[in-house]
Design a protein around this motif. Structure first.
Motif, short mmCIF file in Angstrom:
data_model
loop_
_atom_site.label_atom_id
_atom_site.label_comp_id
_atom_site.label_asym_id
_atom_site.label_seq_id
_atom_site.Cartn_x
_atom_site.Cartn_y
_atom_site.Cartn_z
N ALA A 50 0.87 -1.20 -0.01
CA ALA A 50 -0.12 0.07 -0.05
C ALA A 50 0.93 1.21 0.00
O ALA A 50 0.70 2.09 -0.88
CB ALA A 50 -0.99 -0.05 1.20
N CYS A 51 1.89 1.21 0.73
CA CYS A 51 2.89 2.48 0.73
C CYS A 51 3.47 2.65 -0.47
O CYS A 51 3.74 3.82 -0.90
CB CYS A 51 3.70 2.31 2.23
N LEU A 52 4.07 1.55 -1.09
CA LEU A 52 4.88 1.51 -2.31
C LEU A 52 3.90 1.95 -3.51
O LEU A 52 4.07 2.90 -4.06
CB LEU A 52 5.44 0.33 -2.78
N TRP A 53 2.62 1.58 -3.43
CA TRP A 53 1.70 1.82 -4.65
C TRP A 53 1.19 3.35 -4.39
O TRP A 53 1.21 4.11 -5.27
CB TRP A 53 0.42 1.16 -4.44
N ILE A 54 0.71 3.81 -3.21
CA ILE A 54 0.70 5.24 -2.91
C ILE A 54 1.71 6.14 -3.25
O ILE A 54 1.88 7.20 -3.98
CB ILE A 54 0.13 5.53 -1.53
N GLY A 55 2.83 5.59 -2.95
CA GLY A 55 4.18 6.66 -3.11
C GLY A 55 4.36 6.79 -4.53
O GLY A 55 4.64 7.64 -5.08
N CYS A 56 4.39 5.54 -5.16
CA CYS A 56 4.45 5.72 -6.83
C CYS A 56 3.34 6.23 -7.34
O CYS A 56 3.51 6.98 -8.36
CB CYS A 56 4.82 4.18 -7.46
N ASP A 57 2.14 6.05 -7.10
CA ASP A 57 0.82 6.92 -7.56
C ASP A 57 1.07 8.48 -7.57
O ASP A 57 0.71 9.27 -8.45
CB ASP A 57 -0.32 6.36 -7.02
N VAL A 96 10.19 -1.70 -14.39
CA VAL A 96 9.16 -0.76 -14.59
C VAL A 96 9.84 0.42 -15.04
O VAL A 96 9.43 1.46 -15.57
CB VAL A 96 8.17 -0.62 -13.21
N HIS A 97 11.08 0.69 -14.72
CA HIS A 97 11.93 1.88 -14.80
C HIS A 97 11.09 3.20 -14.24
O HIS A 97 11.05 4.18 -14.91
CB HIS A 97 12.26 2.09 -16.37
N TYR A 98 10.87 2.89 -13.11
CA TYR A 98 10.14 4.03 -12.40
C TYR A 98 10.89 5.14 -11.95
O TYR A 98 12.12 4.97 -11.70
CB TYR A 98 9.43 3.36 -11.19
N GLN A 99 10.45 6.36 -12.15
CA GLN A 99 11.11 7.40 -11.82
C GLN A 99 10.11 8.59 -11.27
O GLN A 99 9.05 9.00 -11.90
CB GLN A 99 11.87 8.12 -13.12
N GLY A 100 10.55 9.21 -10.15
CA GLY A 100 9.54 10.24 -9.46
C GLY A 100 9.47 11.50 -10.38
O GLY A 100 10.39 11.47 -11.05
N VAL A 101 8.64 12.39 -10.21
CA VAL A 101 8.30 13.44 -10.92
C VAL A 101 8.65 14.65 -9.99
O VAL A 101 7.56 14.77 -9.13
CB VAL A 101 7.29 13.44 -11.66
N ALA A 102 9.76 15.27 -10.12
CA ALA A 102 10.00 16.07 -8.99
C ALA A 102 8.96 17.55 -8.84
O ALA A 102 8.86 18.05 -7.90
CB ALA A 102 11.37 16.85 -9.00
N THR A 103 8.29 17.63 -10.14
CA THR A 103 7.25 18.75 -10.42
C THR A 103 5.94 18.32 -10.08
O THR A 103 5.18 19.19 -10.21
CB THR A 103 7.69 19.37 -11.75
N ALA A 104 5.79 16.96 -9.63
CA ALA A 104 4.25 16.42 -9.39
C ALA A 104 3.85 17.08 -8.23
O ALA A 104 4.62 17.40 -7.19
CB ALA A 104 4.26 14.90 -9.20
N PRO A 105 2.60 17.37 -8.24
CA PRO A 105 1.92 18.08 -6.71
C PRO A 105 2.16 17.26 -5.50
O PRO A 105 2.35 17.65 -4.54
CB PRO A 105 0.49 18.46 -7.17
N GLY A 106 2.35 15.88 -5.75
CA GLY A 106 2.16 15.07 -4.32
C GLY A 106 3.52 14.29 -4.38
O GLY A 106 3.81 13.38 -3.72
N PHE A 107 4.64 14.85 -5.00
CA PHE A 107 6.17 14.40 -5.04
C PHE A 107 6.54 14.33 -3.47
O PHE A 107 7.00 13.20 -3.22
CB PHE A 107 6.96 15.46 -5.86
N GLU A 108 6.45 15.08 -2.69
CA GLU A 108 6.79 15.11 -1.25
C GLU A 108 6.22 14.03 -0.58
O GLU A 108 6.78 13.34 0.31
CB GLU A 108 6.82 16.48 -0.56
N TYR A 109 4.87 14.10 -0.78
CA TYR A 109 4.01 13.00 0.05
C TYR A 109 4.54 11.75 -0.52
O TYR A 109 4.41 10.45 0.35
CB TYR A 109 2.72 13.21 -0.37
#
Lengths: 143, 63
Positions: A50-57, A96-109
Motif C-alpha cells: 500500500a505504501c509503495l503503491w501510494i508513493g508511486c502513484d 518498470v523503470h520507475y522515476q519520480g516526478v519532482a514537479t508533481a504536486p504529490g512529490f513530497e508525499y
C-alpha cells in the motif's frame, strides 16, 4: 500466587535466522512467513505494498544509484532505504523503470510513503531475525 | 486527495504496521493502533496550528 517475571532470552526455533532475515529483505513479510506467522506476514506485505503503491502513484522519489551524482550522507541513507525494499526496488527500477516526478504536486508525499516503505522493511528484517532466535519481545512483555 | 486525507492515510498505515509488529493480543493491538493513529493526526493538526502565526508568504496587501 507469585507471578513469574518473564525475561528476554533465546529459545531455539529450529529456523535459520539468516534465511529469515534474507526472506524478509527480499519480500516484506517473507521472513515472518518463513517463521510460520502467516497472518502477520500477509498484513505486513499488504501494508508495504500500500505504501509503495501510494508513493508511486504520487510520483514520489525512489533513490537510485547514479554514478554522476555525488554521494552525500543523506543520499547514502536514501539509497540504503531504497535497497532495503528488496525485490520491489529491483522491479521498480529495472523492470518498470520507475522515476519520480519532482514537479508533481504529490512529490513530497509520495517520497514520504516510499521512504516509509523502506524503513518498515528494515524493521521487519530485524524482527524476523529476533523471532528466528526465539526472541519475541512483544510476547515476553505480555503484549 | 487533500493534504489532510494523505496524512490520515499515512497515520492509518503506520499505526497498523506498528500494532502488528509490537503487539500480539488483539486488545493491545487496537490500543496501540489508536494511540499511534490519533497521536499522528492530532499531532499534525497541533503542529499546523503552531505554525499558523508564521506564514510562509507575506500577507496580502490591503486593497
Amino acid at each position: 500466587m507469585a507471578s513469574r517475571q518473564k525475561t528476554v532470552g533465546d529459545a531455539p526455533t529450529g529456523k535459520k535466522p539468516w534465511i529469515a532475515a534474507l526472506s524478509a529483505w527480499l519480500i516484506p513479510g517473507g521472513g515472518h512467513l518463513y517463521l510460520g506467522h502467516r497472518g502477520r506476514a500477509l498484513g505486513f506485505l499488504a501494508i508495504f505494498l500500500a505504501c509503495l503503491w501510494i508513493g508511486c502513484d504520487l510520483d514520489g522519489q525512489l533513490a537510485t544509484w547514479a554514478s554522476s551524482q555525488p554521494l552525500s550522507p543523506l543520499r547514502v541513507l536514501g539509497l540504503l532505504d531504497s535497497w532495503a525494499m528488496g525485490v520491489s526496488y529491483f522491479l521498480l527500477t529495472k523492470v518498470v523503470h520507475y522515476q519520480g516526478v519532482a514537479t508533481a504536486p504529490g512529490f513530497e508525499y509520495g517520497s514520504t510513503f516510499l521512504v516509509t516503505a523502506g524503513l518498515m522493511n528494515v524493521l521487519l528484517i530485524l524482527d524476523a531475525w529476533d523471532l528466528a532466535h526465539g526472541r519475541d519481545r512483544a510476547e515476553l512483555a505480555g503484549n | 486527495m487533500s493534504h489532510f486525507h494523505l496524512m490520515v492515510l499515512y497515520a492509518f498505515l503506520v499505526g497498523l504496521f506498528f500494532s502488528l509488529l509490537w503487539r500480539r493480543k488483539r486488545r493491545a493491538q487496537v490500543k496501540l493502533f489508536l494511540q499511534v493513529f490519533l497521536g499522528m493526526i492530532l499531532g499534525g493538526v497541533l503542529v499546523a496550528w503552531l505554525m499558523y502565526p508564521f506564514p510562509g508568504q507575506p500577507p496580502a496587501p490591503f486593497p
